[in-house]
Design a protein around this motif. Structure first.
Motif, PDB file in Angstrom:
ATOM      1  N   LYS A   1       0.829  -1.210   0.000  1.00 20.11           N
ATOM      2  CA  LYS A   1       0.000   0.000   0.000  1.00 20.11           C
ATOM      3  C   LYS A   1       0.860   1.254   0.000  1.00 20.11           C
ATOM      4  CE  LYS A   1      -3.909  -2.037   2.510  1.00 20.11           C
ATOM      5  NZ  LYS A   1      -4.646  -2.038   3.796  1.00 20.11           N
ATOM      6  N   GLU A   2       1.906   1.250   0.829  1.00 20.56           N
ATOM      7  CA  GLU A   2       2.754   2.442   0.915  1.00 20.56           C
ATOM      8  C   GLU A   2       3.572   2.633  -0.356  1.00 20.56           C
ATOM      9  OE1 GLU A   2       2.485   4.733   3.027  1.00 20.56           O
ATOM     10  OE2 GLU A   2       1.066   3.653   4.282  1.00 20.56           O
ATOM     11  N   CYS A   3       4.032   1.546  -0.957  1.00 11.81           N
ATOM     12  CA  CYS A   3       4.727   1.663  -2.246  1.00 11.81           C
ATOM     13  C   CYS A   3       3.772   2.217  -3.298  1.00 11.81           C
ATOM     14  CB  CYS A   3       5.257   0.299  -2.686  1.00 11.81           C
ATOM     15  SG  CYS A   3       6.729  -0.273  -1.801  1.00 11.81           S
ATOM     16  N   SER A   4       2.541   1.729  -3.284  1.00 15.48           N
ATOM     17  CA  SER A   4       1.538   2.230  -4.226  1.00 15.48           C
ATOM     18  C   SER A   4       1.329   3.723  -4.033  1.00 15.48           C
ATOM     19  CB  SER A   4       0.222   1.484  -4.034  1.00 15.48           C
ATOM     20  OG  SER A   4       0.375   0.092  -4.229  1.00 15.48           O
ATOM     21  N   ARG A   5       1.272   4.141  -2.778  1.00 13.86           N
ATOM     22  CA  ARG A   5       1.026   5.551  -2.467  1.00 13.86           C
ATOM     23  C   ARG A   5       2.150   6.444  -2.986  1.00 13.86           C
ATOM     24  NH1 ARG A   5       2.902   8.866   1.159  1.00 13.86           N
ATOM     25  NH2 ARG A   5       4.000   7.197   2.276  1.00 13.86           N
ATOM     26  N   VAL A   6       3.404   6.091  -2.679  1.00 13.05           N
ATOM     27  CA  VAL A   6       4.512   6.979  -3.052  1.00 13.05           C
ATOM     28  C   VAL A   6       4.735   6.989  -4.567  1.00 13.05           C
ATOM     29  CG1 VAL A   6       5.654   6.798  -0.809  1.00 13.05           C
ATOM     30  CG2 VAL A   6       6.269   5.190  -2.603  1.00 13.05           C
ATOM     31  N   PHE A   7       4.554   5.848  -5.232  1.00 15.73           N
ATOM     32  CA  PHE A   7       4.740   5.823  -6.681  1.00 15.73           C
ATOM     33  C   PHE A   7       3.574   6.503  -7.391  1.00 15.73           C
ATOM     34  CE2 PHE A   7       7.927   2.703  -5.593  1.00 15.73           C
ATOM     35  CZ  PHE A   7       8.888   2.856  -6.585  1.00 15.73           C
ATOM     36  N   HIS A   8       2.373   6.364  -6.849  1.00 19.21           N
ATOM     37  CA  HIS A   8       1.214   7.035  -7.432  1.00 19.21           C
ATOM     38  C   HIS A   8       1.363   8.549  -7.310  1.00 19.21           C
ATOM     39  CE1 HIS A   8      -3.140   8.306  -7.495  1.00 19.21           C
ATOM     40  NE2 HIS A   8      -3.066   7.574  -8.577  1.00 19.21           N
ATOM     41  N   ALA A   9       1.813   9.004  -6.134  1.00 20.52           N
ATOM     42  CA  ALA A   9       2.026  10.438  -5.928  1.00 20.52           C
ATOM     43  C   ALA A   9       3.116  10.969  -6.845  1.00 20.52           C
ATOM     44  CB  ALA A   9       2.398  10.706  -4.471  1.00 20.52           C
ATOM     45  N   GLY A  10       4.055  10.112  -7.235  1.00 22.06           N
ATOM     46  CA  GLY A  10       5.121  10.514  -8.138  1.00 22.06           C
ATOM     47  C   GLY A  10       4.721  10.536  -9.600  1.00 22.06           C
ATOM     48  N   GLY A  11       3.470  10.183  -9.889  1.00 21.03           N
ATOM     49  CA  GLY A  11       2.989  10.241 -11.268  1.00 21.03           C
ATOM     50  C   GLY A  11       3.241   8.994 -12.073  1.00 21.03           C
ATOM     51  N   ALA A  12       3.479   7.871 -11.408  1.00 21.40           N
ATOM     52  CA  ALA A  12       3.705   6.616 -12.126  1.00 21.40           C
ATOM     53  C   ALA A  12       2.386   6.044 -12.626  1.00 21.40           C
ATOM     54  CB  ALA A  12       4.394   5.606 -11.208  1.00 21.40           C
ATOM     55  N   ARG A  13       2.454   5.278 -13.691  1.00 22.74           N
ATOM     56  CA  ARG A  13       1.289   4.554 -14.200  1.00 22.74           C
ATOM     57  C   ARG A  13       1.309   3.166 -13.549  1.00 22.74           C
ATOM     58  NH1 ARG A  13       1.875   5.315 -20.612  1.00 22.74           N
ATOM     59  NH2 ARG A  13       4.081   5.118 -20.087  1.00 22.74           N
ATOM     60  N   LEU A  14       0.521   3.016 -12.511  1.00 26.67           N
ATOM     61  CA  LEU A  14       0.591   1.824 -11.670  1.00 26.67           C
ATOM     62  C   LEU A  14      -0.228   0.659 -12.209  1.00 26.67           C
ATOM     63  CD1 LEU A  14       0.327   3.233  -8.025  1.00 26.67           C
ATOM     64  CD2 LEU A  14       2.372   2.427  -9.212  1.00 26.67           C
ATOM     65  N   VAL A  15       0.339  -0.538 -12.065  1.00 29.16           N
ATOM     66  CA  VAL A  15      -0.389  -1.785 -12.258  1.00 29.16           C
ATOM     67  C   VAL A  15      -0.270  -2.530 -10.933  1.00 29.16           C
ATOM     68  CG1 VAL A  15      -0.615  -3.921 -13.569  1.00 29.16           C
ATOM     69  CG2 VAL A  15       0.205  -1.831 -14.701  1.00 29.16           C
TER      70      VAL A  15
END
Length: 311
Positions: free
Chosen positions: A51-65
């Protein structure tokens, strides 16, 4: 002159603190910018660290899968991410159902992952399974299940994604492993064995992928605590075993580890050991003074057995 002399040290410390703060802030901003628009795959995204990895990468503008074993939890994570982020600066995550221990389905899931954006820039192997118990009390079936989740699962997914990265001659693979991939701790034989195996595989992969400009990083944290974990009662200092392997502050917080994962991706650092002083020293003792390490471990086992007999 007397007043200046008295103020010199506080002013110096204040100045150094300011420089360190500015440096860390700039480093953090650069780390976030490094993942902007990148396709980032995170396995076991619904775990505390996931969850925390998702949060920081999402906030960084990554296109998450985001991959996980429970669809409801994935949807909850999706809602949490899009509700706190600026939609003009972020991408809505893609959700993929994946049980990393089900080896037979991983290649088909990898195709789903690649179909999301046509490529993968960063693969974060976060999924893991733990077990604790004496060697003779753990069944061979459970040993195999642990190996599937912690070793065969991540390498199967990595091998499925790798041709896409090789064809593009770019990409990053991150293994979130454990300090137990460096040292074996009693009563965690299956877990430690799987983590040792993963380290060996990704160390070899790192060397092989250099010609394709694909970086491979291993992040080895100690115990990752839950969000609301409280210290268990008891006298930690009474046992040399607990003293030697105790987790200062009762483990690393998921936020701390996730932010280090982001910095590792940005810097493309090959290996990170996230450990408090005592576990870190244990790794070095195991490497340079193995007989001392084994003696301390044996002492801890004897003390544990003695305590169990007395109780």
């Amino acid at each position: 002159m007397g007043i200046l002399a008295v103020l010199a040290l506080p002013l110096l410390l204040f100045g150094i603190s300011g420089i360190i703060y500015i440096y860390q802030t700039v480093r953090w901003l650069l780390s976030k910018s490094a993942v902007q628009n990148k396709v980032v795959v995170i396995t076991d995204a619904t775990s505390g660290l996931g969850k925390e990895c998702s949060r920081v990468f999402h906030a960084g503008g990554a296109r998450l899968v985001l991959c996980g074993r429970t669809w409801e939890k994935l949807e909850t994570l999706y809602d949490a991410l899009i509700n706190v982020a600026d939609p003009s600066m972020t991408y809505a995550p893609k959700l993929i159902f994946l049980d990393i221990s089900d080896i037979n389905c991983i290649r088909d899931v990898a195709k789903e992952i690649l179909n999301c954006y046509g490529c993968v820039d960063i693969l974060i192997n976060n999924a893991s399974m733990k077990v604790k118990g004496a060697v003779q009390s753990i069944s061979l079936e459970l040993d195999k299940k642990i190996m599937d989740a912690n070793y065969f699962g991540p390498i199967t997914l990595t091998k499925a994604i790798l041709p896409n990265m090789i064809s593009r001659r770019t990409g990053q693979i991150v293994l979130i492993n454990s300090i137990q991939g460096k040292i074996g701790i009693p009563f965690r034989a299956a877990y430690a064995a799987s983590k040792h195996a993963a380290v060996g595989f990704f160390d070899c992969l790192r060397a092989e992928m250099e010609e394709f400009d694909i970086s491979v990083s291993t992040v080895n944290p100690t115990f990752i605590c839950s969000y609301h974990r409280q210290p268990a009662p008891g006298n930690w200092e009474a046992s040399i075993w607990k003293f030697f392997f105790r987790k200062a502050a009762y483990g690393l917080h998921p936020v701390e580890v996730a932010e280090e994962v982001l910095r590792t991706v940005s810097s493309k650092k090959q290996e990170v050991l996230l450990a408090n002083p005592i576990p870190r020293v244990a790794v070095y003792i195991r490497t340079f003074f193995p007989e001392l390490f084994f003696a301390i471990v044996a002492s801890g086992i004897r003390e544990k057995l003695k305590t169990e007999e007395e109780s």
